[in-house]
Write a protein that holds these residues in place. Sequence first.
Motif, PDB file in Angstrom:
ATOM      1  N   GLU A 210     -15.795  30.245 -44.102  1.00 29.47           N
ATOM      2  CA  GLU A 210     -15.308  30.628 -42.780  1.00 29.47           C
ATOM      3  C   GLU A 210     -13.905  31.223 -42.850  1.00 29.47           C
ATOM      4  N   ALA A 211     -13.040  30.589 -43.601  1.00 30.64           N
ATOM      5  CA  ALA A 211     -11.668  31.076 -43.720  1.00 30.64           C
ATOM      6  C   ALA A 211     -11.633  32.432 -44.417  1.00 30.64           C
ATOM      7  N   GLN A 212     -12.403  32.600 -45.469  1.00 28.39           N
ATOM      8  CA  GLN A 212     -12.426  33.871 -46.181  1.00 28.39           C
ATOM      9  C   GLN A 212     -12.993  34.991 -45.315  1.00 28.39           C
ATOM     10  N   LYS A 213     -13.986  34.680 -44.490  1.00 29.94           N
ATOM     11  CA  LYS A 213     -14.545  35.682 -43.564  1.00 29.94           C
ATOM     12  C   LYS A 213     -13.469  36.117 -42.566  1.00 29.94           C
ATOM     13  N   ARG A 214     -12.734  35.151 -42.013  1.00 27.52           N
ATOM     14  CA  ARG A 214     -11.669  35.494 -41.063  1.00 27.52           C
ATOM     15  C   ARG A 214     -10.592  36.340 -41.723  1.00 27.52           C
ATOM     16  N   ILE A 215     -10.246  36.004 -42.963  1.00 29.48           N
ATOM     17  CA  ILE A 215      -9.236  36.786 -43.680  1.00 29.48           C
ATOM     18  C   ILE A 215      -9.722  38.214 -43.907  1.00 29.48           C
ATOM     19  N   ALA A 216     -10.983  38.364 -44.280  1.00 25.80           N
ATOM     20  CA  ALA A 216     -11.546  39.708 -44.499  1.00 25.80           C
ATOM     21  C   ALA A 216     -11.529  40.522 -43.216  1.00 25.80           C
ATOM     22  N   ILE A 217     -11.903  39.910 -42.109  1.00 24.39           N
ATOM     23  CA  ILE A 217     -11.909  40.610 -40.819  1.00 24.39           C
ATOM     24  C   ILE A 217     -10.494  41.002 -40.414  1.00 24.39           C
ATOM     25  N   MET A 218      -9.545  40.083 -40.578  1.00 24.69           N
ATOM     26  CA  MET A 218      -8.158  40.390 -40.231  1.00 24.69           C
ATOM     27  C   MET A 218      -7.607  41.513 -41.103  1.00 24.69           C
ATOM     28  N   THR A 219      -7.949  41.500 -42.373  1.00 22.66           N
ATOM     29  CA  THR A 219      -7.493  42.560 -43.281  1.00 22.66           C
ATOM     30  C   THR A 219      -8.067  43.901 -42.858  1.00 22.66           C
ATOM     31  N   ALA A 220      -9.365  43.941 -42.575  1.00 21.95           N
ATOM     32  CA  ALA A 220     -10.008  45.181 -42.144  1.00 21.95           C
ATOM     33  C   ALA A 220      -9.402  45.662 -40.834  1.00 21.95           C
ATOM     34  N   ASP A 221      -9.176  44.765 -39.885  1.00 18.52           N
ATOM     35  CA  ASP A 221      -8.559  45.150 -38.614  1.00 18.52           C
ATOM     36  C   ASP A 221      -7.167  45.716 -38.839  1.00 18.52           C
ATOM     37  N   ASN A 222      -6.397  45.106 -39.736  1.00 23.22           N
ATOM     38  CA  ASN A 222      -5.051  45.621 -40.022  1.00 23.22           C
ATOM     39  C   ASN A 222      -5.094  47.012 -40.617  1.00 23.22           C
ATOM     40  N   ILE A 223      -6.051  47.242 -41.512  1.00 21.27           N
ATOM     41  CA  ILE A 223      -6.184  48.575 -42.129  1.00 21.27           C
ATOM     42  C   ILE A 223      -6.573  49.599 -41.071  1.00 21.27           C
ATOM     43  N   ILE A 224      -7.560  49.283 -40.243  1.00 16.85           N
ATOM     44  CA  ILE A 224      -8.019  50.203 -39.190  1.00 16.85           C
ATOM     45  C   ILE A 224      -6.896  50.513 -38.224  1.00 16.85           C
ATOM     46  N   ASN A 225      -6.170  49.493 -37.817  1.00 16.69           N
ATOM     47  CA  ASN A 225      -5.104  49.686 -36.818  1.00 16.69           C
ATOM     48  C   ASN A 225      -3.890  50.430 -37.387  1.00 16.69           C
ATOM     49  N   GLU A 226      -3.740  50.480 -38.686  1.00 17.56           N
ATOM     50  CA  GLU A 226      -2.630  51.187 -39.310  1.00 17.56           C
ATOM     51  C   GLU A 226      -2.936  52.683 -39.495  1.00 17.56           C
ATOM     52  N   TRP A 227      -4.192  53.083 -39.440  1.00 17.48           N
ATOM     53  CA  TRP A 227      -4.569  54.479 -39.692  1.00 17.48           C
ATOM     54  C   TRP A 227      -4.465  55.248 -38.454  1.00 17.48           C
TER      55      TRP A 227
END
Length: 69
Positions: free
Chosen positions: A52-69
């Motif tokens: 669960e924690a790793q899934k949340r980290i992956a989603i947060m990382t992807a969201d950060n990448i998307i929001n930075e582009w």
Amino acid sequence: GKDMLKYLKNGKISAFVSDVFWDEPAKEDYEIEMLKLDNVMITPHLGAQTREAQKRIAIMTADNIINEW
């Protein structure tokens, strides 16, 4: 550190659980004594290593990448 050991031994604190320790690996006499107590549990920094924690980290990382582009 040393106070925690004292309180664990005299029952003022019933248990100590953590995924970090003051020194890693433990080197002070009080740390080594604390690790031998039945009411102490120290994990090797694995608190965030659940699916669960790793899934949340992956989603947060992807969201950060998307929001930075």
